[in-house]
Design a protein around this motif. Structure first.
Motif, PDB file in Angstrom:
ATOM      1  N   GLU A  95      44.725   8.612 100.589  1.00 34.60           N
ATOM      2  CA  GLU A  95      44.521   9.968 100.074  1.00 34.60           C
ATOM      3  C   GLU A  95      43.414  10.625 100.884  1.00 34.60           C
ATOM      4  O   GLU A  95      42.472   9.977 101.320  1.00 34.60           O
ATOM      5  N   VAL A  96      43.559  11.943 101.081  1.00 35.27           N
ATOM      6  CA  VAL A  96      42.573  12.719 101.833  1.00 35.27           C
ATOM      7  C   VAL A  96      42.272  13.985 101.046  1.00 35.27           C
ATOM      8  O   VAL A  96      43.197  14.693 100.636  1.00 35.27           O
ATOM      9  N   ASP A  97      40.980  14.296 100.836  1.00 33.37           N
ATOM     10  CA  ASP A  97      40.642  15.489 100.063  1.00 33.37           C
ATOM     11  C   ASP A  97      40.407  16.700 100.957  1.00 33.37           C
ATOM     12  O   ASP A  97      40.598  16.657 102.177  1.00 33.37           O
ATOM     13  N   SER A 133      45.437  15.953  99.142  1.00 27.81           N
ATOM     14  CA  SER A 133      44.995  16.467  97.852  1.00 27.81           C
ATOM     15  C   SER A 133      43.688  17.237  97.998  1.00 27.81           C
ATOM     16  O   SER A 133      43.050  17.212  99.053  1.00 27.81           O
ATOM     17  N   GLN A 134      43.296  17.913  96.951  1.00 29.82           N
ATOM     18  CA  GLN A 134      42.007  18.614  96.933  1.00 29.82           C
ATOM     19  C   GLN A 134      40.882  17.693  96.488  1.00 29.82           C
ATOM     20  O   GLN A 134      39.749  17.810  96.954  1.00 29.82           O
ATOM     21  N   GLY A 137      41.562  10.773  94.096  1.00 23.78           N
ATOM     22  CA  GLY A 137      41.945  10.239  92.796  1.00 23.78           C
ATOM     23  C   GLY A 137      43.038  11.034  92.125  1.00 23.78           C
ATOM     24  O   GLY A 137      43.560  10.623  91.078  1.00 23.78           O
ATOM     25  N   THR A 138      43.425  12.172  92.718  1.00 22.73           N
ATOM     26  CA  THR A 138      44.474  13.009  92.134  1.00 22.73           C
ATOM     27  C   THR A 138      45.855  12.396  92.359  1.00 22.73           C
ATOM     28  O   THR A 138      46.674  12.320  91.436  1.00 22.73           O
ATOM     29  N   ASN A 139      46.112  11.972  93.585  1.00 25.52           N
ATOM     30  CA  ASN A 139      47.435  11.453  93.949  1.00 25.52           C
ATOM     31  C   ASN A 139      47.472   9.935  94.065  1.00 25.52           C
ATOM     32  O   ASN A 139      48.537   9.335  93.904  1.00 25.52           O
ATOM     33  N   VAL A 239      48.092  20.443 109.023  1.00 26.35           N
ATOM     34  CA  VAL A 239      46.968  19.910 109.789  1.00 26.35           C
ATOM     35  C   VAL A 239      45.669  20.400 109.152  1.00 26.35           C
ATOM     36  O   VAL A 239      45.460  21.608 108.984  1.00 26.35           O
ATOM     37  N   LYS A 240      44.809  19.459 108.748  1.00 23.69           N
ATOM     38  CA  LYS A 240      43.493  19.791 108.205  1.00 23.69           C
ATOM     39  C   LYS A 240      42.447  19.285 109.198  1.00 23.69           C
ATOM     40  O   LYS A 240      42.464  18.114 109.575  1.00 23.69           O
TER      41      LYS A 240
END
Length: 253
Positions: A95-97, A133-134, A137-139, A239-240
């Motif tokens: 996961e990446v915020d 995700s923002q 722990g969300t996804n 892309v972030k």
């Protein structure tokens, strides 16, 4: 005849190819390869750069999967003790915020993954849309992976339970054997699900967990990702980048 990829696999491929084309340049000779379902596409794209480019390169693996990919591709396998400074490392993520903080360690390789991530001048992650995700722990439901010395496992669980905002923490058990998962380093993994309030400041949480006796490494990667590439369901890629820039690459026609 080449196999036809599903839309999500095609998007993973596009994400991996774009990451390699952008960040693995001909002058880069020391390259870290991580783990995950997108990483085979990373290796495929590197191989496609040609033997003339890859002849003088050394590739370092985070675990068994990436080691096998490197060897089977005919690339030169190296060791972090020989090459402690890398040009670039490309890895997956659980996961990446929004700030490019990551949860990693679903494959129990996060100690070695973090070593190669920190050794690289540029660390890039490639994943599918489910990892984007923002808020951490969300996804990713299993929680924060914590690699711990077996001798300290019981005391670590007790110390986690004594935190002001304690997590739901469990020893990760193996699926095909009786007993716990054992990492490549001979340690156990505890998965800890923290309340949202803790996940809003992953840097502080990382420091808090690392101070607990027996902790070898924590699957929170904070402040080291330069860019993240996510394959989407429609075949496009999000892309972030470091600094908050977000862009989209359209699906291949």
């Amino acid at each position: 005849m080449a196999a036809v990829l599903s839309p999500i696999e095609a998007s993973k491929q596009l994400a991996a190819y774009t990451a390699v084309d952008t960040h693995v340049l001909p002058e880069h000779k020391l390259i870290g390869i991580g783990s995950g379902s997108t990483v085979p596409y990373v290796v495929d794209r590197i191989v496609a750069q040609g033997p003339a480019v890859n002849r003088d390169r050394v590739f370092l693996a985070t675990g068994f999967q990436s080691q096998q990919l490197i060897v089977h591709a005919g690339l030169r396998l190296g060791d972090i003790e020989q090459f402690p400074e890398l040009d670039v490392t490309i890895d997956g993520a659980d996961e990446v915020d929004a700030d490019l903080n990551c949860i990693k360690g679903g494959g129990a390789c996060h100690l070695r993954e973090k070593v190669l991530a920190e050794a690289a001048k540029t660390f890039v992650v490639v994943a599918d849309y489910r990892k984007n995700s923002q808020l951490l722990g969300t996804n990713y439901a299993p929680g924060v992976p914590i690699e711990v010395s077996p001798f300290a496992m019981t005391s670590l669980l007790r110390n986690l339970a004594a935190l002001p905002l304690p997590p739901v923490a469990v020893l990760r058990m193996a699926r095909a054997k009786a007993g716990p998962v054992v990492t490549d380093n001979g340690n156990f993994v505890v998965d800890a699900v923290f309340p949202d309030g803790e996940m809003r400041d992953p840097v502080a949480l990382l420091h808090k967990i690392k101070l607990l006796t027996g902790v070898v490494e924590v699957g929170l990667f904070c402040g080291i990702v330069k860019a993240a590439y996510f394959g989407n369901q429609d075949g496009s890629v999000t892309v972030k980048k470091e600094g908050g820039e977000v862009s989209t690459i359209a699906a291949a026609p």
